[in-house]
Design a protein around this motif. Structure first.
Motif, PDB file in Angstrom:
ATOM      1  N   ASN A  21      69.369  50.624  90.533  1.00  0.00           N
ATOM      2  CA  ASN A  21      68.034  50.427  91.082  1.00  0.00           C
ATOM      3  C   ASN A  21      67.001  50.607  89.972  1.00  0.00           C
ATOM      4  O   ASN A  21      67.135  51.495  89.130  1.00  0.00           O
ATOM      5  N   ILE A  22      65.951  49.782  90.010  1.00  0.00           N
ATOM      6  CA  ILE A  22      64.917  49.796  88.994  1.00  0.00           C
ATOM      7  C   ILE A  22      63.570  50.094  89.656  1.00  0.00           C
ATOM      8  O   ILE A  22      63.209  49.461  90.655  1.00  0.00           O
ATOM      9  N   ILE A  23      62.831  51.055  89.088  1.00  0.00           N
ATOM     10  CA  ILE A  23      61.486  51.359  89.552  1.00  0.00           C
ATOM     11  C   ILE A  23      60.525  50.335  88.958  1.00  0.00           C
ATOM     12  O   ILE A  23      60.503  50.135  87.744  1.00  0.00           O
ATOM     13  N   GLN A  24      59.729  49.703  89.821  1.00  0.00           N
ATOM     14  CA  GLN A  24      58.816  48.674  89.352  1.00  0.00           C
ATOM     15  C   GLN A  24      57.456  48.809  90.039  1.00  0.00           C
ATOM     16  O   GLN A  24      57.362  49.347  91.135  1.00  0.00           O
ATOM     17  N   ASN A  25      56.468  48.269  89.376  1.00  0.00           N
ATOM     18  CA  ASN A  25      55.138  48.148  89.955  1.00  0.00           C
ATOM     19  C   ASN A  25      54.719  46.692  89.805  1.00  0.00           C
ATOM     20  O   ASN A  25      54.442  46.241  88.694  1.00  0.00           O
ATOM     21  N   PRO A  26      54.676  45.927  90.892  1.00  0.00           N
ATOM     22  CA  PRO A  26      54.347  44.501  90.797  1.00  0.00           C
ATOM     23  C   PRO A  26      52.989  44.220  90.165  1.00  0.00           C
ATOM     24  O   PRO A  26      52.760  43.121  89.665  1.00  0.00           O
ATOM     25  N   ASP A  54      67.967  47.229  73.435  1.00  0.00           N
ATOM     26  CA  ASP A  54      67.253  46.247  74.258  1.00  0.00           C
ATOM     27  C   ASP A  54      65.810  46.223  73.784  1.00  0.00           C
ATOM     28  O   ASP A  54      65.063  47.177  74.003  1.00  0.00           O
ATOM     29  N   LEU A  55      65.424  45.145  73.099  1.00  0.00           N
ATOM     30  CA  LEU A  55      64.086  45.018  72.534  1.00  0.00           C
ATOM     31  C   LEU A  55      63.116  44.464  73.569  1.00  0.00           C
ATOM     32  O   LEU A  55      63.396  43.447  74.207  1.00  0.00           O
ATOM     33  N   GLY A  56      61.956  45.120  73.722  1.00  0.00           N
ATOM     34  CA  GLY A  56      60.999  44.689  74.733  1.00  0.00           C
ATOM     35  C   GLY A  56      61.554  44.904  76.120  1.00  0.00           C
ATOM     36  O   GLY A  56      61.529  44.013  76.960  1.00  0.00           O
ATOM     37  N   ALA A  57      62.020  46.119  76.371  1.00  0.00           N
ATOM     38  CA  ALA A  57      62.814  46.410  77.570  1.00  0.00           C
ATOM     39  C   ALA A  57      62.021  46.408  78.866  1.00  0.00           C
ATOM     40  O   ALA A  57      62.611  46.343  79.948  1.00  0.00           O
ATOM     41  N   GLY A  58      60.696  46.484  78.796  1.00  0.00           N
ATOM     42  CA  GLY A  58      59.913  46.533  80.035  1.00  0.00           C
ATOM     43  C   GLY A  58      60.277  47.758  80.855  1.00  0.00           C
ATOM     44  O   GLY A  58      60.305  48.885  80.356  1.00  0.00           O
ATOM     45  N   THR A  59      60.591  47.558  82.114  1.00  0.00           N
ATOM     46  CA  THR A  59      60.991  48.662  82.987  1.00  0.00           C
ATOM     47  C   THR A  59      62.468  49.001  82.858  1.00  0.00           C
ATOM     48  O   THR A  59      62.978  49.820  83.622  1.00  0.00           O
ATOM     49  N   GLU A  81      53.364  52.004  77.218  1.00  0.00           N
ATOM     50  CA  GLU A  81      53.712  53.358  77.647  1.00  0.00           C
ATOM     51  C   GLU A  81      54.038  53.424  79.137  1.00  0.00           C
ATOM     52  O   GLU A  81      54.996  54.104  79.541  1.00  0.00           O
ATOM     53  N   ASP A  82      53.252  52.753  79.971  1.00  0.00           N
ATOM     54  CA  ASP A  82      53.497  52.807  81.415  1.00  0.00           C
ATOM     55  C   ASP A  82      54.887  52.283  81.760  1.00  0.00           C
ATOM     56  O   ASP A  82      55.594  52.871  82.591  1.00  0.00           O
ATOM     57  N   LEU A  83      55.269  51.169  81.136  1.00  0.00           N
ATOM     58  CA  LEU A  83      56.577  50.579  81.423  1.00  0.00           C
ATOM     59  C   LEU A  83      57.694  51.440  80.849  1.00  0.00           C
ATOM     60  O   LEU A  83      58.753  51.600  81.476  1.00  0.00           O
ATOM     61  N   ALA A  84      57.485  51.998  79.663  1.00  0.00           N
ATOM     62  CA  ALA A  84      58.497  52.871  79.066  1.00  0.00           C
ATOM     63  C   ALA A  84      58.755  54.090  79.951  1.00  0.00           C
ATOM     64  O   ALA A  84      59.903  54.524  80.117  1.00  0.00           O
ATOM     65  N   LYS A  85      57.697  54.634  80.529  1.00  0.00           N
ATOM     66  CA  LYS A  85      57.871  55.796  81.421  1.00  0.00           C
ATOM     67  C   LYS A  85      58.643  55.406  82.681  1.00  0.00           C
ATOM     68  O   LYS A  85      59.480  56.188  83.166  1.00  0.00           O
ATOM     69  N   MET A  86      58.371  54.212  83.217  1.00  0.00           N
ATOM     70  CA  MET A  86      59.136  53.759  84.381  1.00  0.00           C
ATOM     71  C   MET A  86      60.598  53.552  84.014  1.00  0.00           C
ATOM     72  O   MET A  86      61.503  53.885  84.795  1.00  0.00           O
ATOM     73  N   ILE A 103      62.864  54.383  73.992  1.00  0.00           N
ATOM     74  CA  ILE A 103      62.054  54.542  72.790  1.00  0.00           C
ATOM     75  C   ILE A 103      60.720  53.837  73.025  1.00  0.00           C
ATOM     76  O   ILE A 103      60.671  52.611  73.150  1.00  0.00           O
ATOM     77  N   HIS A 104      59.643  54.619  73.121  1.00  0.00           N
ATOM     78  CA  HIS A 104      58.305  54.044  73.283  1.00  0.00           C
ATOM     79  C   HIS A 104      57.788  53.673  71.910  1.00  0.00           C
ATOM     80  O   HIS A 104      57.348  54.532  71.135  1.00  0.00           O
ATOM     81  N   SER A 105      57.885  52.382  71.569  1.00  0.00           N
ATOM     82  CA  SER A 105      57.547  51.954  70.222  1.00  0.00           C
ATOM     83  C   SER A 105      57.340  50.451  70.185  1.00  0.00           C
ATOM     84  O   SER A 105      57.948  49.704  70.961  1.00  0.00           O
TER      85      SER A 105
END
Length: 255
Positions: A21-26, A54-59, A81-86, A103-105
């Motif tokens: 399961n993946i946490i997302q915010n539409p 995984d480069l540019g991993a989003g959520t 940062e928001d997506l990395a935290k999710m 990795i938030h980078s």
């Protein structure tokens, strides 16, 4: 699976075949079928026992779906940062903290945390659209970075992938068929030889709208194989049997 801690505006989207399961915010960004198909398509060496990035991993969708079919560690690299935290919360939700890290980078700076030449497999669902003076970009920052080559373009992405990978390491990417000439030229120029290509069609009677690409660092030139196509929908707008099996069937296995 652990308990989900959803914040306002968030939802859970899942991939039953992988039990993830993946946490997302539409309102920020949500993964779609291209992420699922990339994770399914990726066929690493040694059953994925080495390190994957995984480069540019989003959520975190691609990396987390993929992590369930491999044995090795997976690093999710995300600039927002928001997506990395999710992604980090989804990693914990799926009890994968022992093998998956976030990795938030900016991916161009990932070498501060990942040693060059240490990675067996690189995955990427990159922004599809180049930025031109006439380009109409999405006003939302999250969607703009995800869809347009604002933070990184294809040549820079290929260079990062090359620098991360060991010799004979694999690079897997999903993109648009209309960029295929750019993809071949760019990857080849940076020491990534394309070996497998698979086209994805919305429906059987339409043009392909996605392409899945596998390349090998320092691979031999030539020998590109075109795999059987994936067709997503029937004429009745239902998922085809092929895609239903990917989404809802048995857990994925590696060749």
């Amino acid at each position: 699976m652990n308990q989900a801690d959803l914040k306002e505006g968030e939802r859970l989207d899942g991939l039953p075949s992988q039990g993830v399961n993946i946490i997302q915010n539409p309102d920020m960004f949500s993964y779609s079928l291209d992420a699922v198909l990339l994770a399914y398509f990726a066929n690493p060496n040694k059953k994925g026992r080495g390190l994957t990035v995984d480069l540019g991993a989003g959520t975190g969708a691609v990396g987390l779906f993929y992590a369930k079919k491999v044995k090795g560690e997976v690093a999710l690299v995300e600039i927002q940062e928001d997506l990395a935290k999710m992604a980090a919360r989804s990693t914990a939700l799926n009890a994968l903290n022992d093998r998956v890290s976030v990795i938030h980078s900016d991916m161009k700076n990932v070498f501060d945390q990942v040693k060059p030449g240490s990675v067996d497999t690189v995955l990427c669902n990159p922004p599809y659209f180049p930025v031109k003076e006439t380009t109409k970009q999405n006003e939302d920052e999250h969607y703009q970075i995800a869809r347009h080559e604002v933070a990184i373009d294809l040549p820079a992405l290929a260079q990062v992938a090359n620098k991360l990978l060991k010799n004979k390491g694999k690079f897997f990417m999903v993109h648009r068929p209309e960029r295929l000439d750019d993809i071949f030229a760019t990857l080849t120029a940076r020491g990534l030889q394309v070996k497998h290509v698979q086209f994805v069609y919305g429906k059987a009677d339409r043009e392909a709208n996605m392409v899945l690409v596998e390349a090998i660092k320092q691979g031999r030139p030539g020998g590109v194989k075109i795999l059987p196509p994936i067709v997503a929908y029937t004429d009745q707008n239902d998922y085809t049997k092929q895609v239903q099996e990917i989404l809802y069937g048995e857990p994925w296995t590696l060749d």
